[in-house]
Design an enzyme around this catalytic site. Structure first.
Site, PDB file in Angstrom:
ATOM      1  N   SER A 192      -3.964  -7.687   7.837  1.00  0.00           N
ATOM      2  CA  SER A 192      -3.080  -7.077   6.851  1.00  0.00           C
ATOM      3  C   SER A 192      -3.393  -5.590   6.686  1.00  0.00           C
ATOM      4  O   SER A 192      -3.324  -4.835   7.657  1.00  0.00           O
ATOM      5  CB  SER A 192      -3.181  -7.844   5.529  1.00  0.00           C
ATOM      6  OG  SER A 192      -2.133  -7.491   4.655  1.00  0.00           O
ATOM      7  N   ASP A 349       6.524 -14.107   6.915  1.00  0.00           N
ATOM      8  CA  ASP A 349       5.766 -12.906   6.605  1.00  0.00           C
ATOM      9  C   ASP A 349       6.660 -11.682   6.755  1.00  0.00           C
ATOM     10  O   ASP A 349       7.265 -11.477   7.812  1.00  0.00           O
ATOM     11  CB  ASP A 349       4.566 -12.805   7.549  1.00  0.00           C
ATOM     12  CG  ASP A 349       3.652 -11.618   7.249  1.00  0.00           C
ATOM     13  OD1 ASP A 349       3.874 -10.930   6.240  1.00  0.00           O
ATOM     14  OD2 ASP A 349       2.714 -11.402   8.041  1.00  0.00           O
ATOM     15  N   HIS A 379       1.818 -15.172   5.583  1.00  0.00           N
ATOM     16  CA  HIS A 379       0.932 -14.014   5.480  1.00  0.00           C
ATOM     17  C   HIS A 379      -0.345 -14.367   4.724  1.00  0.00           C
ATOM     18  O   HIS A 379      -0.308 -14.982   3.663  1.00  0.00           O
ATOM     19  CB  HIS A 379       1.636 -12.857   4.770  1.00  0.00           C
ATOM     20  CG  HIS A 379       0.798 -11.614   4.764  1.00  0.00           C
ATOM     21  ND1 HIS A 379       0.744 -10.759   5.837  1.00  0.00           N
ATOM     22  CD2 HIS A 379      -0.056 -11.098   3.831  1.00  0.00           C
ATOM     23  CE1 HIS A 379      -0.086  -9.768   5.564  1.00  0.00           C
ATOM     24  NE2 HIS A 379      -0.599  -9.952   4.352  1.00  0.00           N
TER      25      HIS A 379
END
Length: 409
Positions: A192, A349, A379
């Site tokens: 991320s 995501d 995610h």
């Protein structure tokens, strides 16, 4: 008695309404994901209220709450030595696996950068401690997990600079020798926002002429790589999905750049990159998902490019166009210098297309890339592998990621 039953039934109905979230039929363990998402929303909204009432910045409160829970699940192992230290003034946690068979051999290594929107989580918390511990054991590798400073106390480019400084310190010959690391077998990785920092630092190091040792690999897990188009197919498809809906990602970017929340809605509709915003013009081809994404991901979605927008957004936050914050905006010459790359993406995501576009640009520049796409995953799932957030998606993505590192590092 009847009134109490009505109240209870009403509360249950309201709770079910709050928890329920439409999810694709492919998602694994949907109700567990809905509960996780509902818990996140309750925490976020409570922290927003505290912020509004003037108690504390909502991100500090949210990090305190999630961090307190995270620390309850910190694991250890007698097979791995864990050391908290500093590299050039930056806090790091180093995982050193026990020497097998008593032999003093050089080990491979991974520099890992945690996610959390540049504002949340910790290298010392359970989620990332446990991931790095498993990586050290499974790969028989030295793992360096960087504890960069967080928003809202620090903003871009502090996070980038922290990771760059710690990484360059670790890559010094004498430091690699101290940890018995093979200089030719070092990777950089992150998930991320950590994937964002890993990609940006990797780009920076490949361009520095005075660095003799470079990364053998980079491994990016659902990375966030650009803040110019919040209407890629994955952003449109997953606008209100679990864990990371679109408006939350936009807010993370604004917090990263210390911008105004007044920009949230204009950025959601791409007003900051409208056709009359000349500053964004040179970067549009780098984000042309009608060309960079395979048709199965483009589906029937259409680009959102307003004719008129708000140039003042980029004027207020010029870092929107800084490649250190948005690695997808780098030029082809920079992409050509990147090492062999692994990119993990999830269908559920908003950031799916950031990773896929990055992979395509690397491939076009001649870099070997492995895209590991999971149709039923969401995610952040890779760190959710233990109670109370134990997801099969977490185990599958983590195992696939570690397998690739094992085979290629």
């Amino acid at each position: 008695m009847k009134s109490a039953a009505v109240v209870v039934a009403g509360l249950l109905a309201l709770s079910a309404y709050y928890v329920y979230l439409p999810l694709p039929s492919t998602v694994s363990q949907p109700w567990r994901l809905m509960l996780l998402d509902a818990a996140f929303r309750v925490a976020q909204e409570t922290c927003y209220l505290a912020h509004f009432l003037g108690f504390r910045h909502h991100l500090r409160t949210l990090n305190f709450v999630t961090g307190a829970l995270d620390k309850l699940n910190v694991q250890s192992s007698d097979k791995v030595k864990i050391t908290d230290t500093q590299f050039d003034g930056i806090e790091v946690r180093v995982y050193e696996p026990s020497t097998r068979g008593g032999e003093k051999t050089l080990k491979r290594s991974v520099v890992y950068i945690h996610g959390g929107g540049w504002a949340l989580a910790s290298a010392r918390g359970g989620y990332y401690n446990n991931l790095c511990l498993i990586m050290a054991e499974s790969l028989d590798a030295v793992i360096v997990s960087i504890e960069y400073r967080l928003v809202p106390d620090f903003h871009f480019p502090v996070q980038f600079d922290d990771v760059l400084r710690a990484t360059k310190h670790f890559m010094r010959p004498e430091v690699l020798a101290r940890y018995s690391v093979d200089p030719s077998r070092v990777a950089i990785s992150g998930d991320s926002a950590g994937g964002n920092l890993a990609a940006a630092v990797c780009q920076e190091i490949t361009q520095e002429e005075n660095i003799t040792r470079r990364f053998k690999l980079q491994a990016l897990v659902y990375p966030v790589l650009q803040p110019l188009d919040f209407n890629t197919p994955s952003y449109q498809q997953n606008e209100v999905t679990a864990v990371l809906p679109r408006f939350i990602m936009v807010r993370f970017w604004i917090d990263y750049f210390s911008g105004s929340y007044d920009f949230v809605h204009p950025m959601v509709v791409n007003n900051h990159t409208a056709l009359d915003v000349s500053q964004a013009g040179p970067f549009r081809e780098h984000l042309d998902w009608t060309f960079l994404l395979p048709s199965r991901f483009r589906k029937n979605y259409q680009p959102v490019t307003p004719a008129a927008g708000q140039a003042e957004i980029i004027q207020a936050m010029p870092a929107l166009l800084d490649v250190r914050a948005a690695p997808l905006l780098a030029e082809r010459e920079v992409f050509r210098l990147q090492p062999k790359t692994y990119i993990l993406t999830c269908e559920i995501d908003v950031l799916r297309d950031d990773g896929l576009m990055y992979a395509k640009r690397l491939e076009k520049a001649g870099v070997e890339v492995t895209v590991d796409h999971f149709e039923d995953c969401f995610h952040g799932c890779m760190i959710f592998t233990s109670w109370p957030t134990n997801f099969s998606a977490g185990h599958r993505t983590r195992d696939s990621y570690i397998k690739w590192l094992s085979q290629n590092l």
